[in-house]
Scaffold this motif. Structure first.
Motif: not given
Length: 330
Positions: A93-103
């Motif tokens: 999902p988009a939230v997990d995608r955002m968190r992974a790229w942020e990390l």
């Protein structure tokens, strides 16, 4: 024996998957508060036994807890995070995608890979914007749905109120017509007209016969009151506009009240026909409601006209003045 072994494996598999998902959910919940404990919790899982989504979640949680504990990532952990980024980029999902790229951007910037870190942060920002737009669209859609439902409810409420008002008005009108019917039947039946040389008729008994006929035909059915109401309206229209019906009533009054209408017309030849009708209806004993209905006038108008008729009769120079006044005031 082989079939039994396969059945045992199939029975155990959902239990194992459920346990692994529970561990991943617990690790995600404790990630920020206890990253080191999350590492130990994740070590209890066999990554290879997880689904593709489970592996991506496992890789992200492991990289995040490792970085929060030691503030760097080894090559294996960074490679795992990279796999998680690619998986969530493709599958969400988009939230997990955002968190992974942020990390990933944080890790790359901390090791002086600013270009790569900027690219990762831009990807995270792009996902964040899409999430915000989706949230705005969701709220907009929700607002629209609420607005439509509110409008529909208001419409239904207004329609219901209008229907109830219409039914109330119809009941009031029906009650008024039935009251007029009772008044007409009672008053006209008192006029014991007889068929004389001019062909007068007992319209009171005629009306009673017509109402009784309708009652006999439709008694016990839902059509009873509408049929009687229709009959009463027909009688009202006759007394209001049918000269033959009016003449019959006038003759009945003449027969029962010592030629009162003949004497009135002789004493007041210049009166309007409406004045004769008002005098006749009043002398016949109709109620103010009935008279206002027959003349299609408001009650205050009827009261005022009757008062003026009395004044005109008092000023009359005729031997029938007192008789005519007495009949009007009975």
């Amino acid at each position: 024996m082989r079939k039994l072994l396969i059945l045992c494996i199939l029975a155990i598999l959902p239990i194992a998957c459920s346990r692994e998902n529970a561990i991943l959910r617990k690790a995600s919940a404790n990630l920020s508060a206890d990253p080191e404990g999350t590492l130990y919790l994740l070590d209890s899982l066999d990554r290879n036994s997880l689904s593709e989504r489970g592996k991506a979640t496992y890789d992200y949680l492991t990289a995040y807890s490792f970085y929060r504990t030691y503030y760097f990532l080894d090559d294996a952990s960074e490679a795992a995070l990279q796999r998680a980024c690619f998986y969530f980029e493709k599958n969400g999902p988009a939230v997990d995608r955002m968190r992974a790229w942020e990390l990933m951007g944080t890790v790359q910037t901390a090791t002086n890979r600013y270009d790569s870190g900027l690219v990762s942060f831009l990807k995270a920002e792009q996902v964040a914007r899409s999430i915000e737009k989706a949230r705005v669209r969701t709220w907009g859609l929700l607002f629209l749905v609420v607005a439509v439902l509110s409008t529909l409810l208001l419409y239904l409420w207004a329609r219901k109120a209008q229907t109830e008002k219409q039914l109330l008005l119809e009941r009031e009108e029906n009650d008024r017509v039935m009251s007029i019917a009772e008044d007409l039947q009672a008053r006209l039946s008192l006029l014991q007209g007889t068929k004389k040389g001019n062909g007068s008729a007992d319209i009171g008994l005629d009306m009673l016969d017509r109402l009784c006929e309708q009652y006999y035909i439709y008694e016990g059915t839902s059509s009873l009151q509408p049929k009687i109401l229709k009959e009463v309206r027909s009688l009202v229209e006759g007394l209001r506009a049918d000269e033959k019906v009016q003449k019959n009533l006038e003759q009945s009054l003449n027969d029962s009240r010592d030629n009162v209408m003949k004497r009135l017309r002789a004493a007041c030849p210049k009166w309007k026909e409406e004045d004769y009708l008002l005098y006749m209806f009043t002398v016949a004993g109709f109620s103010s409601t009935t008279i206002s209905t027959l003349l299609e006038k408001d009650k205050p108008y009827v009261y005022n006209r009757v008062y003026r008729l009395k004044e005109r009769l008092r000023a009359l120079d005729s031997p029938d003045r007192d008789f005519l006044l007495f009949q009007l005031e009975k």
